[in-house]
Design a protein around this motif. Structure first.
Motif, PDB file in Angstrom:
ATOM      1  N   HIS A  65       0.843  -1.209   0.000  1.00 20.36           N
ATOM      2  CA  HIS A  65       0.000   0.000   0.000  1.00 20.36           C
ATOM      3  C   HIS A  65       0.879   1.261   0.000  1.00 20.36           C
ATOM      4  O   HIS A  65       0.648   2.198  -0.755  1.00 20.36           O
ATOM      5  CB  HIS A  65      -0.911   0.056   1.240  1.00 20.36           C
ATOM      6  N   HIS A  66       1.898   1.225   0.877  1.00 21.36           N
ATOM      7  CA  HIS A  66       2.792   2.382   0.961  1.00 21.36           C
ATOM      8  C   HIS A  66       3.539   2.581  -0.358  1.00 21.36           C
ATOM      9  O   HIS A  66       3.715   3.713  -0.815  1.00 21.36           O
ATOM     10  CB  HIS A  66       3.786   2.205   2.118  1.00 21.36           C
ATOM     11  N   ARG A  67       3.950   1.481  -0.938  1.00 20.46           N
ATOM     12  CA  ARG A  67       4.706   1.589  -2.205  1.00 20.46           C
ATOM     13  C   ARG A  67       3.815   2.145  -3.319  1.00 20.46           C
ATOM     14  O   ARG A  67       4.257   2.937  -4.154  1.00 20.46           O
ATOM     15  CB  ARG A  67       5.269   0.219  -2.612  1.00 20.46           C
ATOM     16  N   GLU A  68       2.549   1.731  -3.312  1.00 26.04           N
ATOM     17  CA  GLU A  68       1.625   2.249  -4.326  1.00 26.04           C
ATOM     18  C   GLU A  68       1.394   3.759  -4.120  1.00 26.04           C
ATOM     19  O   GLU A  68       1.298   4.522  -5.097  1.00 26.04           O
ATOM     20  CB  GLU A  68       0.290   1.477  -4.248  1.00 26.04           C
ATOM     21  N   CYS A  69       1.334   4.186  -2.882  1.00 25.91           N
ATOM     22  CA  CYS A  69       1.166   5.622  -2.604  1.00 25.91           C
ATOM     23  C   CYS A  69       2.374   6.409  -3.104  1.00 25.91           C
ATOM     24  O   CYS A  69       2.233   7.522  -3.620  1.00 25.91           O
ATOM     25  CB  CYS A  69       0.957   5.871  -1.107  1.00 25.91           C
ATOM     26  N   MET A  70       3.563   5.818  -2.933  1.00 28.10           N
ATOM     27  CA  MET A  70       4.764   6.475  -3.472  1.00 28.10           C
ATOM     28  C   MET A  70       4.627   6.624  -4.991  1.00 28.10           C
ATOM     29  O   MET A  70       4.989   7.645  -5.553  1.00 28.10           O
ATOM     30  CB  MET A  70       6.022   5.640  -3.164  1.00 28.10           C
ATOM     31  N   ARG A  71       4.092   5.584  -5.645  1.00 31.85           N
ATOM     32  CA  ARG A  71       3.904   5.648  -7.103  1.00 31.85           C
ATOM     33  C   ARG A  71       2.881   6.724  -7.466  1.00 31.85           C
ATOM     34  O   ARG A  71       3.078   7.485  -8.414  1.00 31.85           O
ATOM     35  CB  ARG A  71       3.440   4.287  -7.643  1.00 31.85           C
ATOM     36  N   PHE A  72       1.782   6.794  -6.682  1.00 25.93           N
ATOM     37  CA  PHE A  72       0.745   7.808  -6.958  1.00 25.93           C
ATOM     38  C   PHE A  72       1.359   9.209  -7.027  1.00 25.93           C
ATOM     39  O   PHE A  72       1.049   9.994  -7.910  1.00 25.93           O
ATOM     40  CB  PHE A  72      -0.319   7.817  -5.847  1.00 25.93           C
ATOM     41  N   LYS A  96       2.198  11.273 -10.345  1.00 20.89           N
ATOM     42  CA  LYS A  96       1.135  12.308 -10.311  1.00 20.89           C
ATOM     43  C   LYS A  96      -0.208  11.742 -10.781  1.00 20.89           C
ATOM     44  O   LYS A  96      -0.920  12.348 -11.605  1.00 20.89           O
ATOM     45  CB  LYS A  96       1.540  13.515 -11.153  1.00 20.89           C
ATOM     46  N   VAL A  97      -0.546  10.570 -10.295  1.00 20.14           N
ATOM     47  CA  VAL A  97      -1.794   9.901 -10.681  1.00 20.14           C
ATOM     48  C   VAL A  97      -2.999  10.783 -10.347  1.00 20.14           C
ATOM     49  O   VAL A  97      -3.992  10.811 -11.072  1.00 20.14           O
ATOM     50  CB  VAL A  97      -1.890   8.523  -9.976  1.00 20.14           C
ATOM     51  N   PHE A  98      -2.924  11.539  -9.249  1.00 15.04           N
ATOM     52  CA  PHE A  98      -4.007  12.449  -8.856  1.00 15.04           C
ATOM     53  C   PHE A  98      -3.586  13.910  -9.063  1.00 15.04           C
ATOM     54  O   PHE A  98      -4.099  14.806  -8.415  1.00 15.04           O
ATOM     55  CB  PHE A  98      -4.376  12.226  -7.383  1.00 15.04           C
ATOM     56  N   GLY A  99      -2.613  14.111  -9.923  1.00 12.28           N
ATOM     57  CA  GLY A  99      -2.073  15.459 -10.112  1.00 12.28           C
ATOM     58  C   GLY A  99      -1.010  15.746  -9.062  1.00 12.28           C
ATOM     59  O   GLY A  99      -0.712  14.906  -8.215  1.00 12.28           O
ATOM     60  N   PRO A 100      -0.447  16.947  -9.090  1.00 14.86           N
ATOM     61  CA  PRO A 100       0.617  17.282  -8.133  1.00 14.86           C
ATOM     62  C   PRO A 100       0.124  17.236  -6.689  1.00 14.86           C
ATOM     63  O   PRO A 100      -0.989  17.667  -6.390  1.00 14.86           O
ATOM     64  CB  PRO A 100       1.006  18.719  -8.521  1.00 14.86           C
ATOM     65  N   LEU A 101       0.983  16.716  -5.814  1.00 11.47           N
ATOM     66  CA  LEU A 101       0.675  16.646  -4.385  1.00 11.47           C
ATOM     67  C   LEU A 101       0.666  18.052  -3.799  1.00 11.47           C
ATOM     68  O   LEU A 101       1.539  18.870  -4.110  1.00 11.47           O
ATOM     69  CB  LEU A 101       1.761  15.793  -3.700  1.00 11.47           C
ATOM     70  N   SER A 105      -9.952   8.733  -3.743  1.00  9.87           N
ATOM     71  CA  SER A 105     -11.181   9.472  -4.063  1.00  9.87           C
ATOM     72  C   SER A 105     -11.771   9.035  -5.400  1.00  9.87           C
ATOM     73  O   SER A 105     -12.827   9.511  -5.779  1.00  9.87           O
ATOM     74  CB  SER A 105     -10.885  10.972  -4.081  1.00  9.87           C
ATOM     75  N   ARG A 106     -11.089   8.136  -6.108  1.00  4.35           N
ATOM     76  CA  ARG A 106     -11.604   7.685  -7.414  1.00  4.35           C
ATOM     77  C   ARG A 106     -11.991   6.215  -7.355  1.00  4.35           C
ATOM     78  O   ARG A 106     -11.140   5.368  -7.060  1.00  4.35           O
ATOM     79  CB  ARG A 106     -10.525   7.834  -8.491  1.00  4.35           C
ATOM     80  N   PRO A 107     -13.261   5.908  -7.687  1.00  5.67           N
ATOM     81  CA  PRO A 107     -13.714   4.514  -7.613  1.00  5.67           C
ATOM     82  C   PRO A 107     -12.868   3.568  -8.469  1.00  5.67           C
ATOM     83  O   PRO A 107     -12.725   2.399  -8.145  1.00  5.67           O
ATOM     84  CB  PRO A 107     -15.155   4.574  -8.133  1.00  5.67           C
ATOM     85  N   ASN A 108     -12.286   4.075  -9.549  1.00  3.03           N
ATOM     86  CA  ASN A 108     -11.518   3.181 -10.442  1.00  3.03           C
ATOM     87  C   ASN A 108     -10.043   3.065 -10.059  1.00  3.03           C
ATOM     88  O   ASN A 108      -9.290   2.366 -10.725  1.00  3.03           O
ATOM     89  CB  ASN A 108     -11.643   3.638 -11.906  1.00  3.03           C
ATOM     90  N   VAL A 109      -9.609   3.762  -9.033  1.00  5.70           N
ATOM     91  CA  VAL A 109      -8.210   3.619  -8.584  1.00  5.70           C
ATOM     92  C   VAL A 109      -8.216   2.999  -7.182  1.00  5.70           C
ATOM     93  O   VAL A 109      -8.577   3.653  -6.203  1.00  5.70           O
ATOM     94  CB  VAL A 109      -7.455   4.973  -8.558  1.00  5.70           C
TER      95      VAL A 109
END
Ligand code: NAD
Length: 362
Positions: A162-169, A173-178, A299-303
């Protein structure tokens, strides 16, 4: 010694150094690990995890308690020649079955046993926090470099999916810039006589012990170092927390414009989360730092942010062994531990001075 019911981490930057070719470190070999300190973490997490690893095995123990040595010898089939105490530890240099020293002692002892491990010509894996000060971390890094051996820090969340996927997000920029991070980790500490509540062995309180997980989250999500920190502390039990911090909250500015609001406590249960707000969406974890039962959301049902459980300790020990066997730099290295200590020192400095402070340089 009492332990809390959870824990977790992460680390971020790579760093590390090449270690030169080693004839004995051939692929396929299981590296022998010596556990230094047979307390709660070694007993309940590390030893069972070691038994599940692909590339590691328990080769030796180091303990100051003869009764524990007997129990562990029987339980793990160890010979007398592979049992050390804190005085005989340096003889481990002559034991070819030991490749890695795993330092699982109170925080103030990490420096000594890392440096003695380096002098024994062994790789060292050290529990978090790496040391009680940035200077201790610098000396540990220097000793390992001089020995030409790898130093890894036990930031287990860096190996958790989970943590590694968040690093990828954030990296992709899967949800745009942090833009903004909120994070917190704390628990209600028990036994008032334990070393975690004394400044000398622990270096500090909740911040050193569990706040470091939330700090790590901010550093690995941004991939940056905080430049400015402002912190506050509150004590509801000035007797129990006479020597160390009880509850601390702090705010960190990162160079790219991310702001983080973080807290830690030894005063109460229930805070174990992070939330990352990006330009086009949000994600987070709650609980974020337990050994298991972690839950992610976006926040996205598909992610989706949902993965099967892994043993964090097994994963980090195998990753360290793989780095050694393949002669590749390991992350999180000592540099990563040092960067956390620099931020922690800035947090304590801000509390003392009652103002925003800059974070020291590596
Ligand atoms: P613990 O108190 O259960 O064990 C500490 C061990 O050190 C004991 O075996 C104790 O006998 C020995 N020891 C030697 N000298 C000592 C001294 N002077 N005072 C006290 N103990 C002494 O602690 P623990 O929970 O196993 O934590 C050990 C280290 O592991 C700490 O640095 C802690 O931050 C870290 N830790 C990491 C995680 C994680 O999830 N990565 C979880 C728990 C602890």
């Amino acid at each position: 010694m009492q332990r809390r019911p959870f824990l977790a981490t992460l680390g971020a930057t790579a760093a590390a150094f090449t270690t030169g070719a080693r004839a004995q470190e051939v692929p396929g070999k299981k590296l022998g690990w010596a556990l230094v300190g047979l307390g709660s973490l070694s007993t309940n997490q590390i030893a069972p995890a070691l038994a599940k690893t692909k590339h590691c095995k328990l080769a030796a123990i180091v303990t100051g308690t003869p009764a524990k040595a007997e129990t562990w010898k029987k339980q793990h089939g160890l010979q007398d020649s592979h049992v050390y105490n804190y005085e005989t530890f340096d003889r481990i240099a002559e034991n070819p079955d030991v490749d890695v020293i795993y330092v699982v002692l109170p925080n103030s002892m990490h420096e000594e046993f890392t440096i003695r491990g380096a002098k024994a010509g062994k790789h060292v894996f050290c529990e978090k926090p790496m040391g009680n000060s940035a200077d201790e971390c610098r000396r540990m890094i220097a000793a390992m470099k001089a020995a030409g051996k790898q130093l890894g820090i036990g930031y287990r969340c860096q190996f958790e999916p989970h943590h590694r996927e968040c690093m990828r997000f954030t990296r992709e920029k899967v949800f745009g810039p942090l833009k903004f991070i909120e994070a917190g980790f704390g628990f209600q500490i028990g036994d008032p006589t334990q070393w975690r509540l004394r400044k000398e062995p622990a270096g500090g309180g909740a911040l050193m012990d569990v706040g470091i997980y939330a700090l790590q989250t901010c550093r690995y999500l941004t991939g940056e170092e905080p430049v400015e920190i402002v912190a506050q502390e509150i004590k509801t039990d000035p007797v129990k927390f006479a020597e160390v911090d009880e509850t601390v909250s702090w705010s960190m500015k990162f160079p790219s414009g991310v702001l983080a609001s973080v807290m830690t406590t030894y005063g109460f249960n229930g805070t174990n989360f992070f939330t990352a707000t990006c330009q086009n969406g949000r994600f987070g974890m709650d609980p974020a730092y337990n050994y298991d039962g972690l839950k992610g959301w976006t926040s996205r049902p598909n992610v989706k942010l949902a993965f099967p459980a892994v043993d964090h300790f097994q994963a980090e020990m195998d990753a360290f062994a793989e780095a050694i066997l393949n002669d590749k730099p390991f992350a999180p290295s000592g540099e990563e531990g040092l960067k956390d200590l620099l931020a922690i020192e800035a947090i304590y400095r801000s509390i003392r001075e009652g103002k925003a402070v800059k974070v020291g340089a590596v």
